[in-house]
Design a protein around this motif. Structure first.
Motif, mmCIF file in Angstrom:
data_model
loop_
_atom_site.group_PDB
_atom_site.id
_atom_site.type_symbol
_atom_site.label_atom_id
_atom_site.label_comp_id
_atom_site.label_asym_id
_atom_site.label_seq_id
_atom_site.Cartn_x
_atom_site.Cartn_y
_atom_site.Cartn_z
ATOM 1 N N ASN A 92 0.868 -1.366 -0.122
ATOM 2 C CA ASN A 92 -0.025 0.118 0.051
ATOM 3 C C ASN A 92 0.804 1.395 -0.040
ATOM 4 O OD1 ASN A 92 -2.331 1.359 -0.213
ATOM 5 N ND2 ASN A 92 -2.877 1.105 1.934
ATOM 6 N N TYR A 115 -1.114 -4.109 -3.305
ATOM 7 C CA TYR A 115 -2.011 -2.873 -3.231
ATOM 8 C C TYR A 115 -1.287 -1.557 -3.764
ATOM 9 C CZ TYR A 115 -5.563 -5.965 -1.412
ATOM 10 O OH TYR A 115 -6.376 -7.045 -1.439
ATOM 11 N N GLY A 139 -3.753 -7.468 -5.210
ATOM 12 C CA GLY A 139 -4.365 -6.088 -5.138
ATOM 13 C C GLY A 139 -3.576 -5.072 -6.192
#
Length: 782
Positions: A92, A115, A139
Motif C-alpha cells: 500500500n 495494493y 491488489g
C-alpha cells in the motif's frame, strides 16, 4: 523527527509503528542515516513525498518495511544495486518502476508489493523465485495467465520455487488455469488467488501443510478435489463465488478439526449437511458460509457450534420460523447472521445479546418489526411483509449504523427519537406507508449520516433544514412523496452530496442561482422531475457541477456509492424507461428536469457536463434551438428533449455522439434535415414525430422534394400553375366539385399533405398541452 533520524549515526535498527511522520521531509531526513542500519520499519506512519533512493543502497540493510504509507512515491535503484536485503515489504505505497530490477536482489526471500499500481504481465520471471519463502503481489492490475515454470526462452531449466510457503496473488486480473507448479509446491501453507478470472478445475495439492486456501471469486469449475479433505492443518478454506459443482457431503470435511473459516457460498453445489457421526464436527469453526447451496432447512450440526460467530445461509430455500435451538445454542457467540433471500415467515424476537449484524432481507416475514438486541450495528429487513409502526425501542439502539426497513408496509410517522442514533450512517425507509412530516430537528445530531432514502411514502411538509448538519451525506432521495416546498438551495453546502432525488413531489418556484461560490461540488445525479418548478433553467448551477465535468473513465477499479455493508440504489429514467441502479457507480452522472414548467432556452453551459450519461428536459416549455454545446457530451447515452417548443435545425455534429443510444426530440418545432451517420442511423420515426418541418431518414418525407416556401411577400407561387381540365373532367361523373378536388390534390399533393399533417399534429400538440395543464391543476388540488 528529522533531527532524530539524522543523529543516529551508529543506528542498526529503527522500528516505528503508527507514528505520525506526515510532516517529515523524507529526502533530507535520511541524508545522513547510519550506514550500519540493518532493519528499518516505518509502518503506518503517514509518510508523504518521495522516498530517497539512498536508503535502498545502504550497504548493510537487510529488512525494509514501509507498509501502509500510501502517499509515498519513488522508485528502486535502476543499476548497480548490491544489497543484502532479504525482507522488502512495500504494501500500500506508490513506489514503482522497479520490477525488472528485482533480479539484482540475490538474497531476497520475502517480498510484498501488494495494493500498489503495478500492471501488465505478472513479473514472476523477474524474481529469483526459487529462493523465495513469502511472495505477495495481490491488489494490483496484473493481467494474463500465471506463467508455468518449465523452461525459459533459452531452453534452460528454471528452478521451481520449492521453498515457497506463502503465495498471494489475489485481487488482480489474472486468467487461465492455476499452473501445475503451484499444486506441486511441497511446503505451501498459504495460497490466495481470490478475486481474479481463473478458470479450469482445482487439482490435488502435493503439500500436506496447507493452512490458508483462498480461491474465491473466480471462474473455477468441477468438483472439490479429495486432497483438500485431507488438509488437517487447514484453518481457512474459501471456495465461494465459483462454478464448482457436484454433491458436497459436509461430513467429508470432518477431518479438518482446525478449520476456523469455511465458505462454499454461491457455487453450483448441492450440499448435504445432516449426515455427521459426531456431534461437534468443527470444534473451532467461527465463520461458515453456505449461501446458495440448495439448503432447505437449518443444518442440525449447528447445534454444537459453540464458537460460531458468523453464519451465512442466504439465497437458500429455508422456510417457516427460525428454530429456538439456533438462538439457544449459538446465540451467545453469534455476531453476524445472514439468512436473507429465503422463505422465512415469522421473526418476532432476536435474543442474541452479542449480535451486531442481522440480515433478513427478501423473505416472507409478516407482522410487526421484531424486537432486536441493543448490540445491533447493522440491521436489514427490507422486502418483507411487515406492517405497523416503528417501536420506540429502536431509538435505544445507540450503536446502530445501518437501518434498512425498506419495501414493507410500515406506517405512521417517522419517530423523532431516531435523532438519538448518533452513530447512524444509513437510514433506508423507502417504499413504505410513512405519513406526516419529516421531523424538523431529526438530523441535528446525525452528523455521521451518509445515506437517507425516504422515497415512495406519503410524507408531507418540507425537507428539514437540520440536514445541513449531515456533512457526510452522499445520497438524499425523497422522491415520490407529497412534499411541498421550494428548491432546497441550502443543500448545496453539503460537500459530499452525490445523489439528490426530489422527483414526483410538489416542489415549486424558481431554482434560482447558487447562494455559495462552489455549490454541490460532488453532485452527479440530480432528479427533480415531475414537480412544478418554473422559470428558466439554472444556468449558474450547470456551470458549477464540477463532478459532472470530468471525462467518464472506465476502469476495473470503479467504485460504488456505499461500503461493504450497504451499497446505495436509486431509480432513474434512462433511455425512456424507469430503471433501478442497484449499485450506483460513483462516476455515473445524469440530470432529469422533465415534467415541470421550465421555460426559456437550453443554456450552452450544459455542454460543460462531459460525464453526463443521461439528460432529460422533456415536457417543459423550453424554446429556442438545440445548443451546439451538446456535441461536447461525448459520453451521453440518453437524450430526451421531447414535448417542448424547440425550433431550428438539429445540429449535424450531434451525429458524432457515438455513445448515444436513445434520442427523443418528438413534439417540438424542429425543421430541416435530420443528421446522418453513426447512432443517428439507428433511431426510428418515434424520435422525431410531431416535428412537421423535419425531413430525411428515417422519415418518409424527403428533403429533396420538399415544396417551396412562401416568397418574400408571403404569397404562394400560383401565378404559373395551369389547372389540367382533363383531370377535372375525369371526375365529372362523380360531380364537378370532386373532380376539381382531385385535380387540386394531384397538382398540390405535397402541399396538401403538409397542410393535413400540420392540422393533425397541431391538434395532438394542443391535446398534450391541455392534458399537461389539467394534470398540473390536479396536483395542486391534491
Amino acid at each position: 523527527m528529522k533531527r532524530m533520524l539524522q543523529n543516529f549515526t551508529n543506528l542498526r535498527e529503527l522500528f516505528l509503528f503508527n507514528v505520525n511522520m506526515s510532516n517529515v521531509e523524507l529526502v533530507t531526513s535520511f541524508t545522513n542515516i547510519s550506514s550500519f542500519l540493518e532493519l528499518l520499519y516505518l509502518d503506518f506512519c503517514g509518510l508523504q513525498g518521495k522516498f530517497p533512493e539512498n536508503v535502498f543502497r545502504l550497504p548493510n540493510l537487510q529488512q525494509l518495511s514501509l507498509r501502509n504509507n500510501y502517499d509515498v512515491i519513488g522508485s528502486m535503484p535502476t543499476s548497480n544495486w548490491s544489497t543484502p536485503l532479504w525482507y522488502l515489504h512495500l504494501f500500500n505505497t506508490k513506489i514503482s518502476e522497479m520490477l525488472t530490477n528485482l533480479t539484482q536482489l540475490l538474497q531476497l526471500t520475502s517480498l510484498s508489493l501488494s495494493y500498489n499500481n503495478f500492471g501488465g504481465q505478472i513479473p514472476l520471471h523477474y524474481l529469483n523465485l526459487h529462493q523465495f519463502i513469502y511472495l505477495d503481489l495481490s491488489g494490483n492490475n496484473f493481467v494474463g495467465e500465471i506463467p508455468e515454470f518449465s523452461k525459459t526462452s533459452n531452453s534452460s531449466q528454471t528452478p521451481l520455487p520449492t521453498h515457497l510457503e506463502s503465495l498471494h496473488l489475489s485481487d488482480n486480473l489474472l486468467s487461465g488455469p492455476i499452473p501445475s507448479w503451484i499444486y506441486s509446491l511441497p511446503l505451501l501453507s498459504d495460497l490466495s488467488l481470490s478475486n481474479n478470472n481463473l478458470t479450469g478445475p482445482i487439482k490435488d495439492f502435493k503439500s500436506k501443510s496447507l493452512q490458508f486456501l483462498s480461491l474465491g471469486s473466480n471462474k473455477l469449475k468441477g468438483e472439490i478435489p479429495n486432497s483438500i479433505f485431507q488438509q488437517e492443518n487447514l484453518s481457512l478454506l474459501d471456495l465461494s463465488y465459483n462454478n464448482l459443482d457436484g454433491v458436497v457431503e459436509l461430513s467429508k470435511f470432518s477431518k479438518l478439526t482446525n478449520l476456523q473459516s469455511l465458505d462454499l457460498s454461491f457455487n453450483n453445489f448441492i450440499v448435504h449437511s445432516n449426515n455427521f457421526t459426531n456431534n461437534i464436527p468443527f470444534p473451532q469453526l467461527q465463520r461458515l458460509g453456505l449461501a446458495s447451496c440448495n439448503i432447505s432447512a437449518f443444518p442440525h450440526f449447528l447445534k454444537g457450534m459453540k464458537n460460531l460467530q458468523r453464519l451465512q445461509l442466504s439465497h437458500n430455500q429455508i422456510q417457516g420460523r427460525i428454530p429456538k435451538w439456533l438462538w439457544n445454542n449459538i446465540g451467545t457467540s453469534l455476531s453476524d447472521l445472514n439468512i436473507s433471500h429465503n422463505f422465512l415467515t415469522h421473526v418476532e424476537q432476536v435474543p442474541c445479546k452479542n449480535l451486531q449484524s442481522l440480515d433478513l432481507r427478501s423473505n416472507m416475514i409478516h407482522g410487526h418489526l421484531p424486537i432486536v438486541p441493543p448490540s445491533l450495528i447493522f440491521f436489514f429487513i427490507s422486502k418483507n411483509n411487515l406492517y405497523g409502526e416503528i417501536s420506540s425501542t429502536y431509538c435505544n439502539l445507540s450503536g446502530l449504523q445501518i437501518l434498512d426497513i425498506s419495501n414493507n408496509n410500515i406506517q405512521g410517522k417517522i419517530p423523532s427519537c431516531l435523532a438519538n442514533l448518533s452513530s447512524l450512517s444509513v437510514l433506508d425507509f423507502h417504499k413504505n406507508n410513512f405519513s406526516g412530516e419529516i421531523p424538523q430537528g431529526m438530523f441535528k445530531n446525525l452528523t455521521n449520516l451518509r445515506s437517507l432514502h425516504l422515497s415512495g411514502n406519503h410524507l408531507e411538509g418540507s425537507i428539514p433544514r437540520s440536514l445541513r448538519n449531515c456533512q457526510s451525506l452522499e445520497v438524499l432521495d425523497v422522491g415520490s412523496n407529497k412534499i411541498t416546498a421550494t428548491f432546497p438551495y441550502w443543500l448545496e453546502e453539503l460537500p459530499k452530496l452525490q445523489v439528490l432525488v426530489l422527483k414526483s413531489n410538489r416542489f415549486h418556484g424558481f431554482m434560482g442561482a447558487p447562494k455559495i461560490k462552489y455549490p454541490f461540488p460532488k453532485l452527479q445525479i440530480l432528479d427533480i422531475s415531475n414537480n412544478e418548478f418554473s422559470g428558466r433553467l439554472p444556468t449558474k448551477y450547470f456551470r458549477s457541477f464540477k463532478a459532472m465535468m470530468g471525462e467518464y473513465v472506465t476502469s476495473r477499479n470503479l467504485t460504488h456509492i456505499g461500503d461493504m455493508y450497504y451499497q446505495d440504489s436509486v431509480i432513474v429514467v434512462m433511455k425512456g424507461f424507469e430503471r433501478e441502479l442497484e449499485k450506483i457507480i460513483s462516476i455515473f452522472a445524469t440530470i432529469d428536469f422533465s415534467r415541470n414548467n421550465f421555460e426559456g432556452e437550453i443554456p450552452e453551459s450544459i455542454g460543460k457536463l462531459k460525464s453526463l450519461k443521461g439528460l432529460n428536459f422533456s415536457q417543459n416549455r423550453l424554446h429556442g434551438s438545440i445548443p451546439m454545446s451538446l456535441i461536447n457530451l461525448s459520453n451521453l447515452e440518453g437524450l430526451d428533449l421531447s414535448s417542448n417548443d424547440l425550433s431550428g435545425e438539429i445540429p449535424s455534429k450531434m451525429a458524432d455522439l457515438t455513445q448515444l443510444s436513445y434520442l427523443n426530440l418528438s413534439y417540438n418545432k424542429l425543421e430541416g434535415q435530420i443528421p446522418r451517420g453513426n447512432q443517428f442511423d439507428t433511431f426510428n420515426n418515434d424520435s422525431y414525430e410531431g416535428n412537421i418541418k423535419l425531413c430525411g431518414f428515417p422519415l418518409s418525407k424527403s428533403c429533396n422534394t420538399e415544396m417551396k416556401r412562401e416568397d418574400d411577400h408571403g404569397e404562394e407561387h400560383t401565378d404559373h400553375i395551369i389547372l389540367d381540365w382533363k383531370i377535372v373532367m375525369a371526375g365529372y361523373g362523380c360531380g364537378l366539385i370532386i373532380g376539381i378536388s382531385l385535380g387540386y390534390v394531384v397538382l398540390y399533393g405535397e402541399r396538401f399533405d403538409y397542410w393535413l399533417h400540420k392540422k393533425i399534429i397541431g391538434r395532438q400538440q394542443q391535446k398534450i398541452e391541455q392534458r399537461r395543464k389539467r394534470n398540473s391543476r390536479l396536483r395542486r388540488r391534491s
